[in-house]
Every structure is written in structure tokens, then in C-alpha cells.
Design an enzyme around this catalytic site. Structure first.
Site, PDB file in Angstrom:
ATOM      1  N   LYS A 136       0.853  -1.181   0.000  1.00 36.59           N
ATOM      2  CA  LYS A 136       0.000   0.000   0.000  1.00 36.59           C
ATOM      3  C   LYS A 136       0.895   1.238   0.000  1.00 36.59           C
ATOM      4  CE  LYS A 136      -3.786   1.882   2.864  1.00 36.59           C
ATOM      5  NZ  LYS A 136      -4.536   1.639   4.136  1.00 36.59           N
ATOM      6  N   SER A 220      -9.273   1.428   3.108  1.00 34.08           N
ATOM      7  CA  SER A 220      -8.391   2.250   2.317  1.00 34.08           C
ATOM      8  C   SER A 220      -7.318   1.473   1.564  1.00 34.08           C
ATOM      9  CB  SER A 220      -7.715   3.293   3.214  1.00 34.08           C
ATOM     10  OG  SER A 220      -6.897   2.687   4.202  1.00 34.08           O
ATOM     11  N   GLY A 243     -11.032  -0.425   9.326  1.00 34.72           N
ATOM     12  CA  GLY A 243     -11.496  -1.512   8.468  1.00 34.72           C
ATOM     13  C   GLY A 243     -10.694  -1.668   7.194  1.00 34.72           C
ATOM     14  N   SER A 244      -9.559  -0.997   7.110  1.00 35.93           N
ATOM     15  CA  SER A 244      -8.895  -0.781   5.823  1.00 35.93           C
ATOM     16  C   SER A 244      -8.175  -1.968   5.204  1.00 35.93           C
ATOM     17  CB  SER A 244      -7.908   0.389   5.946  1.00 35.93           C
ATOM     18  OG  SER A 244      -8.599   1.584   6.180  1.00 35.93           O
TER      19      SER A 244
END
Length: 584
Positions: A136, A220, A243-244
Site C-alpha cells: 500500500k 483504504s 477496516g482498511s
């Protein structure tokens, strides 16, 4: 008013062009091919495989552990594997807009070095030898930008203030992955601010769901989920503060692990509002397999990250915990063995936003599979998760959006429409209010723990873990993600959680339930957003939640539940009986 020499739009366009230019010409798609992709509902499987040769397809269909084993045995070279995943990632980005950074050349040279090392030393560098791992766009890699989606950080590394360190810094976990033999090759897309359950920013626009381009890939860590759904990666590293890593996994049909904060190092990473550490973001993993999650966690913990980062708790990888859970089930079908079935709670709804029919059915499938496998299942009715959501989100907005606007002001870019209201600049909350929120959060943790402990009162066995929705919908229609309480409550508790894929929305089965009466206007807004035609093919996943620092336990339980679910599906017991998924 600040004047910018180059508009943020021009800077973003230049960055996008620069990224595409890093894709080898032989991997670039024609305008006709790109137009065809834009008209596809489902980009996964046969569609993206049509751009690959049979050998490449066979490689990308392998999961993390088999890939590493094949490289170590000499069956495959790190170079061949890396090339296949770089090519797939290149195609994935062109048809799905899921990458921020491409550094394939660096990855190819790394793969060659690893092949030479294995040939010379007859042993691998580490547990991840030759495995391509995606990141990420919060993790610093030498020679690579870290924009975190902000235009103002193009050409630099967000969070690194010394200009002499630009493109020279590595995040601690980057070093740990490399020390174990990983090949890093791309950084994936995320939403502006990180604090959104979808993936959209002013840098590259929106990343959609590869299974159904009417829907979002989540956020995300959305680019990670999308890339893995397209088999452009088998293991990626993301982060989770609301919650990503769980949302993109559930939305994209893959697996994920959200550890408790401080289990894995966050040192030298980009982040939103890094000074807010009451409820910290945590580094987590997304993978096409549960084995990949275990491999990622075990390999990173084997480097003893707490030695270099004092924020990390000194808990080594606990194989004995995994072995104990797995000894209680037959892994071929998840059935309980030895008279020690698992005891699992199931949360059907949080009472705020009722799960849509596909999610209801997914929960029923898992519940029925667990019961048929001989494990105990009890309804889970904890202290209201509405309270947890309210307290948690207050911390995310506590600084009045000053950190976000600091980064926006570097280029003059605006907030994206989804965030204009929630991140409008305002005064930070007062210290005494902040302290009161902290106490309310601690009180909620205590009450939740007491409820969990009470589950032993009926039979002497405490619930091992809880099965619950990740969101009230399968993936989500862009702009209609109204309720993140199912995941945020778990962040406030700092619990461990894993996500497993369950099914896909089916318009012929997941019909609108005419008997459901929304509890209020908010619930009605969420319920009315369900459209069987639009959601057709959207993945459904569930999260399995354990307590703090129980990462190994939750992975083992996820393994058992997934085995039971797989066996249940093979029995062909899925279909009309779930046509209207009423709560069991």
C-alpha cells in the site's frame, strides 16, 4: 492566498503519465483493448488472463506458499515469477487503475540477485525468498515516491521532512520483508486521507471492483484488494484504522489479517494524523490465501521487530497456538475432533444498519457450515457497537482535519467530494473532551470484555471468536457506503480479525426481503441502496474476530471455518433455502 507555479491537475496528470511510462511497451494495451476493458462487468479470471501466456497464467494462479516452495526447490526461478507478476500488475493497472507506483526494473534486478544467491549458497535468503509482495502507498521504499495519494508529495516521501532523505528512507517493515527475501515491485492505490471505505483520490481517480465495475473495491487498502482480485499479487501489506484491510478483502473476494496495533512495526511510514495514537492504525496483510497471511505474519515476526521499534510488543510468532486450534478439527472439512469443538459467536446485525440480502445469506452459509462441522454456535449480542463507532470516529476527527489540510495545501488540491463535509477544517477538540472520550472508550472495552467472559456461564466454555459482517453490503455502490460501524467497533477494541471470502451476490437468490422494516431513517437509507441487478457478482466476506494479540488464534480459527465452508459448498447445500435470508 497561496499561488502555485503548477496546477495540481497538471502535476497529477504528469505523475500518471510517468507511471504508465514505466510499463514496458510490450505490456501496454491498445486503445481498443482498454475500451473493451471499460465495458466489462468482470475483469477477473478469463478476461485478464487473455493478456497472458499459459505459463504466466499458471504462475499467477499459485498462492504465496506454493510459489516460495517452487522457487526454493528450483522448479521456478524468482525472475520468472517476478516477471509474471509484474506483467499482470501492469495489465491490472491499465484496466483497473490500482497502482500509485511502479518499480518493475528494481524488482527484476532483485529477482536476479536472489536467483544467484540460491544457486551459489544452496539456501534461500529467508522465508519469503523470491515472493513478489505489493505494498500500500504508505510504505517507504528506497528510490520510490510515497505520495499516499496527495499531489503535494509527488517527487518525495510523505512523512519525511528532511529533503536530503527523499527517496532514501525505508520503512522498518520494508527492511524486514527484504531481509526475508521478498521482491517488492509496486505500491497500490488508496483514498485521499486514508479514512474512506472506498478508493478514490485526485492523483489517479477511482479504483473500481474487478469482479463488478459497478461497485467499489473498498478502502483504504483498496488497490491491494483490486490487484489481488486480478491475481497481480498473492500477498500485500496494508494498514487498518477503521477496516482498511478487512473491507477491501471482503469486497474483492480475498483474505486479510488485521492484527492488534503494535504487533507489527509502523516505524517510518506515512500516515494520517500520526500523533493520534489512542486508537492507532495497524499494519496488516491481504492475501489470496490464508497460508499467505500466516507466511507474512510469521516471516515479519521472525525478524524480532520489537528490537528496532520500541512500540512493538515483544510477542514472537506462536506456532503452538495455531497447532492447538487446528488439533480440534479435521482440516479436510473443518469438522470438530477430539471432543473439543470450537465455540463461535455470530453477530447477525449491529442494530444500526441491517445487512443486505447477500450478506445475510453469507452469514447463514457460514453458520450452517460451522454447525454441520460440529462446532458450537451462539448468537452474539454485545454492548451496542453504535457506541464504539461514535467514540472511535471522534478520535479520527479529533485534530479538526488540520493534518489533512496541511498536505492538501502543498499543492492546492481540494478535498474529494466524498470527504468535503467530514474533513472541513475546524478547531481541534479540547483536551478535556479528548480525555473524556478516552475514558468512554476504555469503559466500552471493559464492558465488551465482561460480555465475552460471560459466554462461559452456560457451559463452561468461553467463545473462541466471533463471526460478523464486514459491512452491511457486498462491496458497495460508489458513494453509498453509509455505515462503517461493523469494522470500526473492532478497531476501538483493538481486537485481532481475519476476513475470509464466502460467496457472491446473486440476483436470483438475494432478492429484496419485503418483510424487513428499517429501524430508522439511517437504516432505511442503507436498506434502500440495495439493488440486486447492480450488486450481481459482488463478493461477500465475513470477519472472524478474536481478542487482543490473538493473531495466530484467529488465523487458525479462520482456517477451520473456511475448511468447513468449503466442504459445505461442495455438498451443494447452497441455493433456494437461502432465498430470503432470515436470521436463524
Amino acid at each position: 492566498m497561496r499561488v502555485y507555479s503548477v496546477s495540481w491537475q497538471d502535476r497529477a496528470a504528469e505523475k500518471r503519465a510517468s507511471t504508465l511510462a514505466k510499463i514496458p511497451s510490450e505490456w501496454r494495451l491498445s486503445p481498443t483493448e482498454l475500451d473493451l476493458a471499460s465495458k466489462q462487468r468482470d475483469l477477473t479470471g478469463p478476461f485478464i488472463e487473455g493478456f497472458l501466456d499459459p505459463t504466466e497464467v499458471s504462475i499467477i494462479h499459485m498462492d504465496s506458499v506454493p510459489i516460495v516452495n517452487a522457487i526454493k526447490s528450483g522448479e521456478l526461478s524468482a525472475l520468472k515469477v517476478t516477471t509474471a507478476f509484474c506483467k499482470t500488475a501492469a495489465i491490472a493497472h491499465q484496466i483497473n487503475n490500482c497502482l500509485h507506483e511502479i518499480f518493475f526494473d528494481q524488482a527484476i534486478e532483485r529477482a536476479k540477485e536472489l536467483d544467484r544467491f540460491l544457486a551459489t549458497n544452496n539456501q534461500p535468503v529467508g522465508a519469503l525468498h523470491g515472493l513478489p509482495i505489493s505494498l500500500k502507498d504508505q510504505f517507504h521504499v528506497k528510490g520510490v515516491d510515497t505520495t499516499m495519494g496527495y499531489i503535494g508529495h509527488i517527487g518525495g516521501n510523505m512523512g519525511i521532512s528532511d529533503p536530503l532523505d527523499v527517496n532514501k528512507i525505508e520503512s522498518q517493515i520494508t527492511k524486514e520483508l527484504l531481509s526475508q527475501g521478498a521482491v517488492l515491485y509496486c505500491k497500490t492505490s488508496l483514498p485521499q486521507t486514508l479514512l474512506l471505505g472506498e478508493t478514490v483520490n485526485n492523483l489517479i481517480g477511482r479504483t473500481l471492483n474487478p469482479h463488478n465495475q459497478n461497485l467499489s473495491c473498498g478502502g483504504s487498502s483498496g488497490g491491494e484488494g483490486a490487484l489481488q482480485a486480478l491475481r497481480g499479487s498473492t500477498l500485500g501489506v496494508g494498514t487498518d484504522i477503521g477496516g482498511s484491510v478487512r473491507i477491501p478483502a471482503a469486497f474483492c473476494g480475498i483474505f486479510s489479517l488485521k492484527p492488534t496495533p503494535e504487533r507489527i512495526s509502523y516505524r517510518d511510514m506515512a500516515n494520517t494524523d500520526p500523533g493520534q495514537n489512542t486508537y492507532r492504525s495497524t499494519v496488516g496483510f491481504l492475501s489470496t490465501s490464508l497460508g499467505g497471511l500466516e507466511l507474512g505474519l510469521q516471516s515479519v515476526l521472525s525478524t524480532r521487530p520489537w528490537i528496532r521499534d520500541p512500540a512493538v510488543v515483544p510477542i514472537p510468532y506462536r506456532q503452538d497456538v495455531i497447532d492447538d486450534i487446528l488439533s480440534r478439527a479435521n482440516l479436510d472439512n473443518g469438522t470438530a475432533t477430539g471432543g473439543r469443538p470450537l465455540k463461535l459467536g455470530i453477530l447477525w446485525t449491529d442494530g444500526v444498519a441491517e445487512p443486505h440480502p447477500p450478506v445475510r445469506r453469507g452469514l447463514q452459509m457460514v453458520a450452517e457450515a460451522v454447525r454441520r462441522a460440529g462446532h458450537k454456535l451462539v448468537d452474539w449480542n454485545p454492548p451496542s457497537q453504535r457506541t464504539a463507532k461514535r467514540v472511535h470516529v471522534s478520535f479520527l476527527y479529533a485534530d479538526g482535519a488540520h493534518d489533512v489540510h496541511k498536505h492538501l495545501d502543498l499543492s492546492g488540491e481540494p478535498l474529494i467530494p466524498n470527504l468535503e463535509k467530514s474533513f472541513k477544517l475546524r478547531d481541534p477538540i479540547p483536551l478535556l473532551e479528548y480525555q473524556d472520550l478516552t475514558l468512554r472508550g476504555l469503559d466500552y472495552e471493559i464492558k465488551y470484555a465482561e460480555y465475552w467472559n460471560s459466554t462461559a456461564e452456560d457451559d463452561g466454555d468461553m467463545v473462541d471468536a466471533v463471526i460478523m459482517p464486514v459491512a452491511p453490503h457486498a462491496a458497495v455502490i460508489p458513494g453509498k457506503y453509509y455505515h462503517t460501524g461493523y469494522t470500526e467497533a473492532i478497531n476501538l477494541l483493538n481486537y485481532s480479525a481475519a476476513v475470509i471470502p464466502v460467496t457472491k451476490a446473486d440476483k436470483n437468490i438475494d432478492v429484496v426481503d419485503p418483510t424487513y422494516k428499517p429501524v430508522d431513517d439511517f437504516d432505511r437509507m442503507n436498506w434502500d441502496a440495495y439493488d440486486p441487478e447492480i450488486y450481481e457478482g459482488g463478493p461477500v466476506g465475513v470477519q472472524i474476530v478474536a481478542r487482543k494479540y490473538e493473531e495466530e488464534k484467529v488465523l487458525a480459527i479462520a482456517t477451520v471455518v473456511h475448511a468447513a465452508l468449503t466442504a459445505f459448498k461442495k455438498e451443494g447445500r447452497v441455493g433456494e433455502k437461502f432465498k430470503i435470508a432470515n436470521r436463524l
